[in-house]
Design a protein around this motif. Structure first.
Motif, PDB file in Angstrom:
ATOM      1  N   LEU A 100     -38.076 -19.342  12.066  1.00  0.00           N
ATOM      2  CA  LEU A 100     -36.824 -19.061  11.375  1.00  0.00           C
ATOM      3  C   LEU A 100     -35.735 -19.833  12.117  1.00  0.00           C
ATOM      4  CD1 LEU A 100     -34.996 -17.471   9.434  1.00  0.00           C
ATOM      5  CD2 LEU A 100     -35.018 -15.603  11.094  1.00  0.00           C
ATOM      6  N   ALA A 101     -35.144 -20.832  11.471  1.00  0.00           N
ATOM      7  CA  ALA A 101     -34.167 -21.721  12.109  1.00  0.00           C
ATOM      8  C   ALA A 101     -32.776 -21.452  11.538  1.00  0.00           C
ATOM      9  CB  ALA A 101     -34.562 -23.180  11.861  1.00  0.00           C
ATOM     10  N   LEU A 102     -31.794 -21.341  12.423  1.00  0.00           N
ATOM     11  CA  LEU A 102     -30.422 -21.021  12.007  1.00  0.00           C
ATOM     12  C   LEU A 102     -29.417 -21.878  12.758  1.00  0.00           C
ATOM     13  CD1 LEU A 102     -30.797 -17.183  12.423  1.00  0.00           C
ATOM     14  CD2 LEU A 102     -30.706 -18.370  10.253  1.00  0.00           C
ATOM     15  N   LEU A 103     -28.398 -22.336  12.063  1.00  0.00           N
ATOM     16  CA  LEU A 103     -27.269 -22.999  12.706  1.00  0.00           C
ATOM     17  C   LEU A 103     -26.066 -22.828  11.780  1.00  0.00           C
ATOM     18  CD1 LEU A 103     -27.135 -26.165  14.719  1.00  0.00           C
ATOM     19  CD2 LEU A 103     -25.561 -25.975  12.804  1.00  0.00           C
ATOM     20  N   ILE A 104     -25.050 -22.120  12.264  1.00  0.00           N
ATOM     21  CA  ILE A 104     -23.838 -21.836  11.490  1.00  0.00           C
ATOM     22  C   ILE A 104     -22.636 -22.401  12.246  1.00  0.00           C
ATOM     23  CG2 ILE A 104     -22.346 -19.981  10.578  1.00  0.00           C
ATOM     24  CD1 ILE A 104     -24.985 -20.113   9.082  1.00  0.00           C
ATOM     25  N   ALA A 105     -21.667 -22.937  11.515  1.00  0.00           N
ATOM     26  CA  ALA A 105     -20.445 -23.484  12.115  1.00  0.00           C
ATOM     27  C   ALA A 105     -19.770 -22.429  12.983  1.00  0.00           C
ATOM     28  CB  ALA A 105     -19.490 -23.953  11.021  1.00  0.00           C
ATOM     29  N   LYS A 106     -19.337 -22.819  14.187  1.00  0.00           N
ATOM     30  CA  LYS A 106     -18.791 -21.840  15.132  1.00  0.00           C
ATOM     31  C   LYS A 106     -17.512 -21.188  14.624  1.00  0.00           C
ATOM     32  CE  LYS A 106     -16.502 -25.202  18.109  1.00  0.00           C
ATOM     33  NZ  LYS A 106     -16.583 -25.854  19.408  1.00  0.00           N
ATOM     34  N   GLN A 107     -16.766 -21.848  13.754  1.00  0.00           N
ATOM     35  CA  GLN A 107     -15.567 -21.236  13.191  1.00  0.00           C
ATOM     36  C   GLN A 107     -15.904 -20.024  12.329  1.00  0.00           C
ATOM     37  OE1 GLN A 107     -16.564 -24.369  12.866  1.00  0.00           O
ATOM     38  NE2 GLN A 107     -14.920 -25.774  13.409  1.00  0.00           N
ATOM     39  N   ARG A 108     -17.172 -19.905  11.939  1.00  0.00           N
ATOM     40  CA  ARG A 108     -17.603 -18.822  11.054  1.00  0.00           C
ATOM     41  C   ARG A 108     -18.561 -17.846  11.748  1.00  0.00           C
ATOM     42  NH1 ARG A 108     -16.042 -19.983   5.855  1.00  0.00           N
ATOM     43  NH2 ARG A 108     -16.047 -17.716   5.770  1.00  0.00           N
ATOM     44  N   TRP A 109     -18.705 -17.985  13.075  1.00  0.00           N
ATOM     45  CA  TRP A 109     -19.528 -17.038  13.827  1.00  0.00           C
ATOM     46  C   TRP A 109     -18.913 -15.646  13.727  1.00  0.00           C
ATOM     47  CZ3 TRP A 109     -20.412 -20.062  19.073  1.00  0.00           C
ATOM     48  CH2 TRP A 109     -21.287 -21.129  18.835  1.00  0.00           C
ATOM     49  N   ARG A 110     -19.754 -14.654  13.860  1.00  0.00           N
ATOM     50  CA  ARG A 110     -19.376 -13.238  13.858  1.00  0.00           C
ATOM     51  C   ARG A 110     -18.861 -12.746  12.500  1.00  0.00           C
ATOM     52  NH1 ARG A 110     -20.847 -12.191  18.651  1.00  0.00           N
ATOM     53  NH2 ARG A 110     -20.153 -13.218  20.528  1.00  0.00           N
ATOM     54  N   GLU A 111     -19.233 -13.450  11.440  1.00  0.00           N
ATOM     55  CA  GLU A 111     -18.901 -13.000  10.085  1.00  0.00           C
ATOM     56  C   GLU A 111     -20.145 -12.500   9.349  1.00  0.00           C
ATOM     57  OE1 GLU A 111     -16.219 -15.456   7.714  1.00  0.00           O
ATOM     58  OE2 GLU A 111     -15.642 -16.514   9.542  1.00  0.00           O
ATOM     59  N   GLY A 112     -21.286 -12.502  10.047  1.00  0.00           N
ATOM     60  CA  GLY A 112     -22.515 -11.979   9.464  1.00  0.00           C
ATOM     61  C   GLY A 112     -23.307 -12.962   8.614  1.00  0.00           C
ATOM     62  N   PHE A 113     -22.900 -14.238   8.597  1.00  0.00           N
ATOM     63  CA  PHE A 113     -23.623 -15.211   7.767  1.00  0.00           C
ATOM     64  C   PHE A 113     -25.037 -15.470   8.284  1.00  0.00           C
ATOM     65  CE2 PHE A 113     -19.185 -16.581   6.709  1.00  0.00           C
ATOM     66  CZ  PHE A 113     -19.238 -16.252   5.364  1.00  0.00           C
ATOM     67  N   ALA A 114     -25.213 -15.572   9.594  1.00  0.00           N
ATOM     68  CA  ALA A 114     -26.547 -15.810  10.151  1.00  0.00           C
ATOM     69  C   ALA A 114     -27.469 -14.627   9.853  1.00  0.00           C
ATOM     70  CB  ALA A 114     -26.475 -16.064  11.656  1.00  0.00           C
ATOM     71  N   ALA A 171     -31.730 -10.066  21.342  1.00  0.00           N
ATOM     72  CA  ALA A 171     -31.604  -8.737  20.737  1.00  0.00           C
ATOM     73  C   ALA A 171     -31.168  -8.850  19.283  1.00  0.00           C
ATOM     74  CB  ALA A 171     -30.615  -7.894  21.527  1.00  0.00           C
ATOM     75  N   ARG A 172     -30.239  -9.745  18.991  1.00  0.00           N
ATOM     76  CA  ARG A 172     -29.787  -9.918  17.613  1.00  0.00           C
ATOM     77  C   ARG A 172     -30.910 -10.462  16.734  1.00  0.00           C
ATOM     78  NH1 ARG A 172     -24.351 -13.007  18.458  1.00  0.00           N
ATOM     79  NH2 ARG A 172     -25.253 -13.129  20.483  1.00  0.00           N
ATOM     80  N   ILE A 173     -31.657 -11.443  17.233  1.00  0.00           N
ATOM     81  CA  ILE A 173     -32.755 -12.011  16.451  1.00  0.00           C
ATOM     82  C   ILE A 173     -33.834 -10.960  16.217  1.00  0.00           C
ATOM     83  CG2 ILE A 173     -34.631 -13.704  16.508  1.00  0.00           C
ATOM     84  CD1 ILE A 173     -32.617 -15.540  18.009  1.00  0.00           C
TER      85      ILE A 173
END
Length: 186
Positions: A122-136, A169-171
């Motif tokens: 399971l591979a994930l990469l989200i723009a850091k400006q959008r971290w902590r918004e629950g997208f991942a 822990a999050r993963i």
């Protein structure tokens, strides 16, 4: 996967148009939709947005190969444009915010052969400006559900460097709250 094709042009009007060479347009292929996201095949138009992520040392700090050049980013984008070359149902997919159409990153499923055993990451990469918004989290859950339903996959792994262990822990919580479970130890 659901191909979304441009509206057909009238054959009767086609002869009225000037004859100029235009490259063939590949239909957009949507893999997964969630309430806030569309995960689709990567497209040539995603290159600049993907490169902004791949050249950022903070975003790429947990990747063994570090940041990427524009040429390396373009090579990877082209490699995954139609899914993984050997396993076309897998690959890295553009992760798009539905409400704005913004390119948030890329997520997906990658095949690996580890110690002779075929695994899926399971591979994930989200723009850091959008971290902590629950997208991942939203993308992860949808991908795991997709893999479970589409391929009857019962196990997906997430590879990480030891320096990224604080994210474990999050993963783990994402995987454990999904309908799939790890294989038994028997």
């Amino acid at each position: 996967s659901i191909p979304v094709q441009p509206a057909p042009q009238s054959a009767a009007r086609e002869h009225l148009r000037p004859r100029t060479h235009q490259p063939a347009q590949t239909p957009r292929v949507v893999i997964i939709e969630t309430p806030r996201l569309v995960l689709r095949h990567l497209e040539a138009a995603d290159l600049d947005s993907l490169f902004l992520l791949y050249r950022d040392p903070e975003i790429r700090r947990y990747y063994p190969d570090g940041t990427r050049t524009l040429a390396q980013t373009e090579e990877e984008l082209n490699y995954f444009r139609n899914g993984h070359p050997e396993f076309t149902e897998l690959g890295l997919w553009a992760t798009i915010e539905k409400s704005s159409g913004a390119f948030l990153g890329r997520c997906g499923l990658l095949p690996w052969k580890i110690d002779g055993i075929q695994e899926v990451e399971l591979a994930l990469l989200i723009a850091k400006q959008r971290w902590r918004e629950g997208f991942a989290t939203e993308a992860s859950r949808a991908i795991v559900e997709y893999a479970s339903m589409r391929f009857r996959l019962v196990w997906a792994m997430a590879m990480m460097l030891p320096s990224a262990i604080d994210n474990a822990a999050r993963i783990t919580s994402i995987c454990c709250q999904s309908p799939v479970a790890p294989p038994s130890e028997s």
